[in-house]
Write a protein that holds these residues in place. Structure first.
Motif, PDB file in Angstrom:
ATOM      1  N   LYS A 202       0.821  -1.209   0.000  1.00 25.67           N
ATOM      2  CA  LYS A 202       0.000   0.000   0.000  1.00 25.67           C
ATOM      3  C   LYS A 202       0.858   1.263   0.000  1.00 25.67           C
ATOM      4  N   LEU A 203       1.931   1.256   0.801  1.00 29.96           N
ATOM      5  CA  LEU A 203       2.808   2.428   0.857  1.00 29.96           C
ATOM      6  C   LEU A 203       3.570   2.647  -0.452  1.00 29.96           C
ATOM      7  N   LEU A 204       3.862   1.547  -1.142  1.00 30.32           N
ATOM      8  CA  LEU A 204       4.547   1.634  -2.429  1.00 30.32           C
ATOM      9  C   LEU A 204       3.580   1.821  -3.602  1.00 30.32           C
ATOM     10  N   ASN A 205       2.294   1.769  -3.313  1.00 32.68           N
ATOM     11  CA  ASN A 205       1.253   1.827  -4.347  1.00 32.68           C
ATOM     12  C   ASN A 205       1.401   0.702  -5.360  1.00 32.68           C
ATOM     13  N   LYS A 206       1.661  -0.516  -4.868  1.00 33.69           N
ATOM     14  CA  LYS A 206       1.851  -1.692  -5.746  1.00 33.69           C
ATOM     15  C   LYS A 206       0.639  -2.596  -5.657  1.00 33.69           C
TER      16      LYS A 206
END
Length: 182
Positions: free
Chosen positions: A178-182
């Protein structure tokens, strides 16, 4: 008069020492990771969380030798999933008392020999006072590792300690995605 003066000085010294002890609070989700200076085994001096800004970062802190098996339960699944991403960083942090700083080269060289060179950029040794970090991290057992996931601004998004189980690893991997937007 002398008794009164000494009593007053003692009282103020006691109160000031208690005030400074109270300024170090246990970290919570959303807090910025505390400032910590050290040297990577690759011989680069860094400061956390500044070194992590702009990257999602997994930091694992250890106060005692022998925590590597615990650390590996966190790092193996995470590194398998994210080591190829430029915006992800992992740093293992052995916390060593300032007392041992006079033999830091010997300790660091021993670690360098035991760790593959490609991972030297992922290990930062800290030599210094430990008591504030015990308070920050809520250390009750120094034989456990302490795990922190930082967002790109250096704020804590996940914390845990000790050995990971599969459900904890999955939760951590989901948060990193989620933090990496993956």
């Amino acid at each position: 008069m002398l008794k009164f003066t000494l009593s007053t000085l003692f009282f103020f010294a006691f109160m000031c020492s208690n005030l400074s002890a109270q300024t170090v609070k246990k970290l919570e989700i959303g807090d910025e990771f505390p400032t910590m200076h050290g040297e990577l085994l690759s011989s680069k001096e860094i400061s956390l969380p500044d070194h992590c800004r702009g990257k999602v970062s997994l930091l694992i802190v250890a106060f005692k030798r022998g925590t590597q098996p615990q650390i590996d339960t966190w790092t193996k699944p995470v590194m398998k999933e994210f080591s190829m991403y430029d915006d992800f960083r992992f740093i293992e942090i052995p916390m060593i008392s300032k007392f041992y700083s006079w033999i830091s080269n010997y300790i660091d060289n021993g670690m360098r020999r035991g760790i593959v060179p490609s991972m030297h950029k992922n290990v930062m040794t800290y030599y210094g006072p430990l008591s504030d970090y015990y308070n920050y991290f809520g250390v009750e057992d120094k034989k456990l590792c302490y795990v922190f996931l930082l967002d790109k601004e250096g704020k804590i998004q996940f914390m845990d300690q000790g050995e990971s189980q599969s459900h904890k690893s999955m939760l951590l991997i989901d948060k990193i995605k989620k933090l990496l937007n993956k």
